[in-house]
Design a protein around this motif. Structure first.
Motif, short mmCIF file in Angstrom:
data_model
loop_
_atom_site.label_atom_id
_atom_site.label_comp_id
_atom_site.label_asym_id
_atom_site.label_seq_id
_atom_site.Cartn_x
_atom_site.Cartn_y
_atom_site.Cartn_z
N LEU A 98 0.71 -1.38 0.14
CA LEU A 98 0.05 0.11 0.10
C LEU A 98 0.84 1.45 0.03
N VAL A 102 0.96 4.33 -2.92
CA VAL A 102 0.81 5.66 -2.65
C VAL A 102 2.13 6.41 -3.25
N VAL A 115 -7.84 6.64 -0.90
CA VAL A 115 -7.11 5.39 -0.71
C VAL A 115 -8.32 4.51 -0.25
N ALA A 145 -9.37 8.51 2.83
CA ALA A 145 -9.39 7.19 2.73
C ALA A 145 -10.70 6.47 3.24
#
Length: 249
Positions: A98, A102, A115, A145
């Protein structure tokens, strides 16, 4: 759980936007709708098996990032056949898939990132995934997110997070990486004015969106905060004399 979200007045995503999709289980569609629409021109990055989550959400993946240990062979083959860019990293690496996704989005020029990830699986992955959103290397990027059914807004000082939801919805403020200094809120039942929240404190947990339009602002002078809306309404009666020190119920 909330039955229906408040729509934002305007899409938050602008040119230079990216969507990063992780694994960990399903992403709640109500929470996704509440945080705002996914701009159709956003570049979609999948962290390993996040490619399958993206497909479930109807998102076409532009880039797959990771060590490719959890994506299914069929999903990987489909991505390769579609001409999707594959950023393959070794299994022995210094960051999660992850975080690498990013990083890739920011390297490619993203200035706003949404996200999307599940809230299941390993606790260490869940904690690391949430905390990495507030990485100070990314302080110049707007990051929001959806993790499971929760919405998360990242704010670095000096800065402000504008939150939209349902009146009566729970909101928690979680300091990350050091003290969050100069925390000032509006639109919350338990206001903070130039407060300092130290790492590990629960003072900012279980505040409540109190504005009639379901909007709030959280301003920070220095440090980093995660503003978390877990997707639940407050179940406590309104205290006629709220504790000025904060909720923490």
């Amino acid at each position: 759980m909330l039955d229906e979200p408040n729509a934002l007045d305007d899409p938050w995503v602008v040119p230079g936007a990216a969507v990063v999709v992780g694994g960990g289980g399903p992403v709640d569609r109500v929470a996704l709708a509440a945080i705002g629409p996914v701009f159709p021109d956003a570049v979609v990055y999948a962290a390993d098996s996040g490619a399958e989550t993206a497909t479930q959400l109807g998102l076409a993946v532009d880039v797959v990032v990771g060590d490719l240990d959890s994506i299914s062979p069929g999903a990987l083959a489909a991505a390769e056949a579609a001409g999707t860019r594959i950023d393959h990293h070794p299994a022995a690496k210094d960051a999660t898939d992850l975080a690498l996704a990013v990083d890739a989005a920011i390297h490619d020029g993203a200035v706003e990132i949404l996200v999307l990830a599940g809230a299941g699986g390993r606790l260490d992955h869940l904690l690391a995934g949430a905390l990495t959103l507030a990485d100070f290397r990314w302080a110049h990027v707007m990051i929001r997110a959806v993790i499971g059914s929760s919405r998360v807004y990242v704010v670095h000082g000096p800065g402000t997070a504008l939150v939209s939801g349902l009146t009566g919805e729970l909101v928690s403020l979680v300091p990350v990486g050091g003290p969050a200094v100069g925390v000032t809120t509006s639109g919350l039942r338990y206001p903070l004015a130039d407060a300092t929240l130290d790492p590990g404190t629960t003072r900012g947990v279980s505040n409540v969106l109190d504005h009639p339009a379901g909007r709030a602002a959280v301003t920070l002078r220095a440090g980093a905060l995660l503003v978390v809306l877990p997707g639940e309404l407050d179940s406590h009666p309104t205290d006629p004399d709220p504790d000025p020190e904060g909720p923490s119920r």
